[in-house]
Design an enzyme around this catalytic site. Structure first.
Site, PDB file in Angstrom:
ATOM      1  N   ARG A 177      -7.730  -2.935   8.681  1.00  0.00           N
ATOM      2  CA  ARG A 177      -8.126  -1.543   8.896  1.00  0.00           C
ATOM      3  C   ARG A 177      -9.462  -1.267   8.206  1.00  0.00           C
ATOM      4  NH1 ARG A 177      -3.235   2.110   7.051  1.00  0.00           N
ATOM      5  NH2 ARG A 177      -4.680   3.771   7.659  1.00  0.00           N
ATOM      6  N   CYS A 236      -7.276   5.997   0.860  1.00  0.00           N
ATOM      7  CA  CYS A 236      -6.399   5.205   1.743  1.00  0.00           C
ATOM      8  C   CYS A 236      -6.406   5.861   3.110  1.00  0.00           C
ATOM      9  CB  CYS A 236      -4.989   5.118   1.153  1.00  0.00           C
ATOM     10  SG  CYS A 236      -4.179   6.718   0.927  1.00  0.00           S
TER      11      CYS A 236
END
Length: 280
Positions: A177, A236
Site C-alpha cells: 500500500r 496509517c
C-alpha cells in the site's frame, strides 16, 4: 525510560478487583466488515466497559472515527462511568489493534494513567482468567475532565509542514500500500504515500497479538531509518494502526509521537496533496 504503556495479563488479574482500576474493551469493526459483531457480547473481562471507537468520535466529520472534541469526549466518558483519577487498562479482542487507538485517544485527552493489556483478550482467555458474557452492572456517572493535548494530535497542515521541513513521518501501512502497488481497502483513495515518509508496517512490531520486546522494537525502528531522538508523526489508513506505532515508540521510551488522525483516508482522498510511489 518512561513507565511502560503496557501491562501484563497477570498484573491485571491481580488488580482486577481494585476500585481504582477501570477495564475498557476497545472495539472497531474490520475495514470492509462494518456490520461485524463485537466480541464483547460473547465474552469479556469481568466489569469491562465497552468502548465503540466509531461511536465515540467526531460525528460531524466525513472521515472515519476522528477524535471528538474534548467536551464531547468528557460527556461520553462520564456516561460510561469513567472518571478522573482512575487507572485505565484498554484491551481488544484481536490482541493488539483498536486498543492502541483508544489508548492514544485517552492520552490525547490528557489522561496519563492509561495502559494497554499486552496480548488482549486472546492471551487473557489462553491463561484461563475469568470471562463473563453479561453486561456489567450500570456505573454511576463520574466526573471526567478532558483537556486536549495538541502535542499528540496531528492534522493535515501539521503533517504537510513536517514533510516540507524534513521532519519524520512514519507510515504503518503495508509495504504494498505504501509503495502504491496494492490497492487501498477504502474506495476512492489514491495509492502511494506522502513524499518523504518512512514505512514500518505495524505487523512487524507484533508477535501473535503481543508487542515485541523493546530491543526488537528498537531494531525495527532503526531498520526503518527512524531516528527516535527526533520528533516523529505516525500515520496509517485511518489513524488506528498508527497508534500501534506510537504505542511501540512509547515502549522504547519515545512517548510523545502524535498520530495523524485523518491519515491516508484524508491525504489520499484529496486531489491537492502530493503523493509518491515506490519503496521508501
Amino acid at each position: 525510560m518512561a513507565l511502560s504503556p503496557l501491562v501484563s495479563t497477570q498484573w491485571l488479574a491481580e488488580k482486577l478487583a481494585s476500585p481504582d482500576i477501570v477495564v475498557v474493551n476497545a472495539w472497531l469493526p474490520p475495514v470492509g466488515k462494518p456490520n461485524a459483531e463485537p466480541e464483547y457480547r460473547d465474552g469479556h473481562i469481568p466489569g469491562a466497559i465497552f468502548f465503540d471507537v466509531n461511536a465515540i468520535s467526531d460525528t460531524t466529520s466525513d472521515l472515519p472515527h476522528m477524535l471528538p472534541p474534548a467536551h464531547v469526549f468528557s460527556s461520553m466518558m462520564r456516561r460510561l462511568g469513567i472518571g478522573d483519577g482512575q487507572t485505565i487498562v484498554v484491551y481488544d479482542g484481536v490482541g493488539l489493534y483498536s486498543a492502541a487507538r483508544v489508548w492514544w485517544m485517552f492520552r490525547a485527552m490528557g489522561v496519563e494513567q492509561v495502559f494497554v493489556l499486552d496480548g488482549g483478550l486472546p492471551k487473557w482467555r489462553e491463561e484461563g482468567h475469568p470471562i463473563e458474557d453479561m453486561p456489567p452492572p450500570p456505573r454511576g456517572e463520574r466526573h471526567f475532565t478532558a483537556r486536549l493535548n495538541n502535542g499528540l494530535v496531528a492534522n493535515l497542515d501539521k503533517v504537510a509542514q513536517a514533510l516540507t521541513s524534513g521532519a519524520q513521518v512514519l507510515d504503518a501501512r503495508s509495504r504494498g500500500r505504501f509503495a502504491g502497488t496494492d490497492p487501498e481497502p477504502r474506495a476512492g483513495l489514491r495509492s502511494g504515500h506522502m513524499p518523504g515518509a518512512l514505512n514500518l508496517p505495524f505487523t512487524e512490531l507484533l508477535d501473535d497479538g503481543r508487542m515485541k520486546p523493546a530491543d526488537e522494537l528498537a531494531s525495527a525502528f532503526d531498520a526503518a531509518s527512524l531516528d527516535r531522538s527526533r520528533p516523529v508523526i505516525t500515520t496509517c489508513g485511518s489513524g488506528v494502526t498508527a497508534a500501534i506505532l506510537s504505542l511501540a515508540l512509547a515502549v522504547t521510551g519515545h512517548d510523545k509521537a502524535p498520530v495523524y488522525d485523518g491519515s491516508w483516508t484524508e491525504w489520499g482522498g484529496r486531489d491537492d496533496t502530493p503523493i509518491a510511489t515506490g519503496e521508501a
